[in-house]
Write an enzyme that holds these catalytic residues in place. Sequence first.
Site, short mmCIF file in Angstrom:
data_model
loop_
_atom_site.label_atom_id
_atom_site.label_comp_id
_atom_site.label_asym_id
_atom_site.label_seq_id
_atom_site.Cartn_x
_atom_site.Cartn_y
_atom_site.Cartn_z
N TRP A 103 -25.67 28.04 36.01
CA TRP A 103 -24.40 27.65 35.41
C TRP A 103 -24.46 26.25 34.83
CZ3 TRP A 103 -21.72 31.30 33.63
CH2 TRP A 103 -21.59 32.51 34.31
N ASP A 173 -17.61 21.49 37.73
CA ASP A 173 -17.34 22.92 37.64
C ASP A 173 -17.30 23.44 39.07
OD1 ASP A 173 -17.38 25.66 37.39
OD2 ASP A 173 -19.22 25.75 36.18
N LYS A 197 -13.15 33.86 41.24
CA LYS A 197 -13.95 33.86 42.46
C LYS A 197 -13.11 33.48 43.67
CE LYS A 197 -17.67 33.56 39.49
NZ LYS A 197 -18.09 32.79 38.33
C1 LIG Z 1 -18.61 32.42 37.18
C2 LIG Z 1 -18.93 31.02 36.87
C3 LIG Z 1 -18.75 30.49 35.58
C4 LIG Z 1 -18.30 31.33 34.41
O1 LIG Z 1 -16.99 31.68 34.52
P1 LIG Z 1 -16.25 32.53 33.38
O2 LIG Z 1 -14.84 32.40 33.81
O3 LIG Z 1 -16.78 33.93 33.47
O4 LIG Z 1 -16.54 31.90 32.07
C5 LIG Z 1 -19.03 29.16 35.38
N1 LIG Z 1 -19.46 28.37 36.38
C6 LIG Z 1 -19.66 28.85 37.63
C7 LIG Z 1 -20.13 27.92 38.69
C8 LIG Z 1 -19.39 30.18 37.90
O5 LIG Z 1 -19.59 30.65 39.15
#
Ligand SMILES: *Cc1c(COP(=O)(O)O)cnc(C)c1O
Length: 362
Positions: A103, A173, A197
């Site tokens: 990511w 993030d 998540k």
């Molecule tokens: C799932 C995830 C993303 C991407 O998320 P989307 O909402 O599908 O764009 C980005 N960063 C991390 C750490 C993730 O787990």
Amino acid sequence: MGNRAFNFNAGPAALPLEVLQRAQEEFVDFKGIGMSIMEISHRSAEYEQVHNETQELLKRIFGIPNGYQILFLQGGASTQFAMIPMNFLKAGKVGSYVLTGAWAEKAIQEAKLFGEVAIAASSAEQKFMKIPDLSEIKLDPNSAYLHVTSNETIEGAQFQAFPETGNIPLIADMSSDILSRPVDVSKFSMIYAGAQKNLGPSGVTVAIIKDEMLQDLPKSIPTMMRYETHSKNNSLYNTPPAYSIYMVNLVLKWIEEQGGLSVIEKNNIEKAGLIYSAIDQSGGFYRGPVDTGSRSPMNITFRLQNEELEKQFVKESEKNGFVGLKGHRSVGGLRASTYNAVPYASCKALADFMADFQSRNS
Ligand SMILES: *Cc1c(COP(=O)(O)O)cnc(C)c1O
């Protein structure tokens, strides 16, 4: 509810049963208005109440100090990978990133489209199986910001502490571990997370941004890609993902009912501990590839002796009611995602299944 699966999906992921039931109760007739929350204007009093209350709940539960905006955005965390450099990476500055996994890598690739990027630290040589020590982070003083990925969802590695960046804004993030533990939000200039998540269903991305980040932003950015547009309009410039925000509202209330983030963290450590113990006490039958000091309590990755046995593990687990245990296609192996909403009983059942599978196959 005997027919609920043992859901270890990585995202979208398990939601608390109580939240689903509450949503079900309110689905057709929201608070006596004779319509669902999906069928009414985002300018209505009923919707605005949900919208504003969701921000208040997040502020209270996460301990967000005054001087931050809470935005509800669309396009997933992936869109933030571009919006961050578009808004904050000014000419003559560098966007600094800690490269910790898949990511972080995606965030870096997007930033390169907009300006100069520096890798302040990387665990690529360790195949991302360890978060770099904070002392390894070499931060260019000319950085517009330092970006970290607090939890690498695919590899299963998590920052246990965050760097001190002085005057340089720290951006995180937190898509896969937001609200899984208490965090000192004041250290961050921005935190963002796709909801699917740990916060709710897909469709909304939460961004928490310090007011001072929103000053003097370039005027050349398209309206929807400018943080200012959303902050000035309380995330109601255009139609927000109202149902997703409503679901986040219910999840936040559920977190509060559990006792808040310190209780949630304790539960998460206990849940993950069951599965990590099954790995560590297997005498090498199961192998946790991530350095113990970087292990994630959200995404537990593990391997078996060979891919054949891993395939068999997945197949048998599915027969026994487990869902989502196959590792990400880019890394293989196995992964159990044990987000806030995954019950203790699911984790216990998995640990028991792992012991049973081992006894039958060694
Ligand atoms: C799932 C995830 C993303 C991407 O998320 P989307 O909402 O599908 O764009 C980005 N960063 C991390 C750490 C993730 O787990």
